[in-house]
Scaffold this motif. Structure first.
Motif, PDB file in Angstrom:
ATOM      1  N   LEU A 155      25.688  31.144  18.748  1.00  0.00           N
ATOM      2  CA  LEU A 155      24.398  31.620  18.248  1.00  0.00           C
ATOM      3  C   LEU A 155      23.654  32.444  19.280  1.00  0.00           C
ATOM      4  O   LEU A 155      22.836  33.297  18.922  1.00  0.00           O
ATOM      5  CB  LEU A 155      23.551  30.437  17.781  1.00  0.00           C
ATOM      6  N   SER A 212      26.589  32.146  10.371  1.00  0.00           N
ATOM      7  CA  SER A 212      26.381  31.000   9.480  1.00  0.00           C
ATOM      8  C   SER A 212      27.327  29.841   9.792  1.00  0.00           C
ATOM      9  O   SER A 212      26.949  28.668   9.655  1.00  0.00           O
ATOM     10  CB  SER A 212      26.544  31.435   8.024  1.00  0.00           C
ATOM     11  N   THR A 262      25.951  28.059  12.761  1.00  0.00           N
ATOM     12  CA  THR A 262      24.757  27.330  12.353  1.00  0.00           C
ATOM     13  C   THR A 262      25.133  26.037  11.635  1.00  0.00           C
ATOM     14  O   THR A 262      24.557  24.965  11.883  1.00  0.00           O
ATOM     15  CB  THR A 262      23.881  28.210  11.452  1.00  0.00           C
ATOM     16  N   TRP A 289      18.652  22.796  10.564  1.00  0.00           N
ATOM     17  CA  TRP A 289      19.751  23.715  10.832  1.00  0.00           C
ATOM     18  C   TRP A 289      20.672  23.832   9.624  1.00  0.00           C
ATOM     19  O   TRP A 289      21.185  24.919   9.320  1.00  0.00           O
ATOM     20  CB  TRP A 289      20.538  23.257  12.059  1.00  0.00           C
ATOM     21  N   ARG A 296      19.048  26.109   7.224  1.00  0.00           N
ATOM     22  CA  ARG A 296      19.146  27.485   7.721  1.00  0.00           C
ATOM     23  C   ARG A 296      20.530  28.055   7.457  1.00  0.00           C
ATOM     24  O   ARG A 296      20.667  29.233   7.076  1.00  0.00           O
ATOM     25  CB  ARG A 296      18.831  27.513   9.212  1.00  0.00           C
ATOM     26  N   ALA A 297      21.571  27.261   7.658  1.00  0.00           N
ATOM     27  CA  ALA A 297      22.933  27.740   7.400  1.00  0.00           C
ATOM     28  C   ALA A 297      23.081  28.161   5.949  1.00  0.00           C
ATOM     29  O   ALA A 297      23.692  29.190   5.642  1.00  0.00           O
ATOM     30  CB  ALA A 297      23.942  26.648   7.749  1.00  0.00           C
TER      31      ALA A 297
END
Length: 304
Positions: A254, A261, A264, A282, A285-286
């Motif tokens: 990252l 992705s 993540t 997280w 977010r992915a």
């Protein structure tokens, strides 16, 4: 260097014969742009345009210089001027597509790439970018069509084969993907995108140590391939039961590519294993980063 840079197109001055000085300065400007020397590129391309104000390719390349500087409006003006001067070449349409991508307008970018391909179906940069956008948007069947065509117009580009293989995997056509991957690896044994796909195949079939051995040299790179290798190394560490190692690899990935992705997702799973509260953020977010990826949308494994 970004893959979208527009290379030389002979006879793109939209009118009078092109002065040789303009062509030479444009070529030198492109070389400076490839090196990231924006000031030199600007100077050379500007003088090329003094020799030939209607030199379409120099206008496009100067627009790309402005794009690299973050001057989006100036880039748009230059590329739109180039398109008005000669709408029957692919480069201005392509550059406007690249600009739209940088502005996070993928639908507009796709339309510009389609425009470029209507002008020149063999213009590989636009076909590649279009295929990638379709894939990321979850339009896998349409992406497959574009990658199949890209392989025909760019047979010596390993990224075309890699895109086709990855799309077949996304569609669940793994046997076909493997059938393409092995000969592609024989043709391009050092291509990082194909080596990463091979390592992913090894991970899927439980050959963890072989996958780690394949990915580890690539993880030293400081580019998108290094980020991808680190992300898949993080998944390998999860398979080994090493959550700390997974988190470390994912964070390194990252740092290179903040929107990766897979990294993540691996970070989220590693943090869940370690009972870290931020894991769920997280994970969300992915899923936002890659909403079309079925792996990321499926329920995560239970914490042991």
């Amino acid at each position: 260097m970004r893959r979208w840079i527009v290379w030389l197109l002979t006879g793109c001055s939209a009118g009078a014969p092109l002065p040789p000085q303009a062509a030479a300065l444009n070529a030198a400007g492109v070389e400076a742009l490839k090196r990231g020397d924006l000031e030199t590129a600007d100077a050379r391309l500007s003088v090329a345009l003094e020799y030939s104000p209607h030199f379409v390719e120099a206008l496009v390349n100067l627009g790309l210089v402005e794009l690299e500087r973050g001057n989006f409006e100036r880039a748009r003006l230059l590329c739109e001027r180039a398109r008005r001067l000669n709408p029957d070449v692919a480069q201005p349409h392509h550059a406007l597509g690249v600009l739209a991508e940088r502005e996070r307008r993928p639908d507009a970018a796709s339309e510009h790439y389609y425009d470029a391909l209507r002008v020149d179906p063999g213009f590989a940069p636009s076909r590649q970018n279009l295929a990638r956008l379709l894939f990321r948007g979850g339009l896998s069947e349409e992406a497959l069509v574009q990658y199949e065509r890209l392989v025909q117009v760019a047979p010596n580009d390993p990224s075309a084969e890699a895109g086709l293989v990855e799309t077949l995997i996304r569609l669940g056509r793994r046997d076909e993907a493997e059938a393409r991957l092995l000969p592609a690896l024989e043709r391009f044994p050092d291509a990082p995108e194909l080596l990463i796909l091979h390592a992913r195949s090894l991970l899927r079939t439980g050959h963890i140590e072989q996958a780690v051995a394949a990915l580890s040299p690539l993880a030293a790179r400081h580019d998108e391939f290094g980020a991808a290798a680190l992300a898949w190394l993080a998944t390998a560490e999860l398979a080994r039961g090493n959550a700390e190692g997974a988190v470390a690899h994912a964070r390194r990935a990252l740092a290179l590519e903040p929107d990766n992705s897979i990294a993540t997702y691996a970070l989220a799973l590693g943090l869940r294993e370690l009972r870290v509260p931020e894991a769920e953020a997280w994970l969300a977010r992915a899923r936002r980063t890659s909403p079309s990826d079925p792996l990321l949308q499926s329920p995560p494994p239970r914490v042991r």
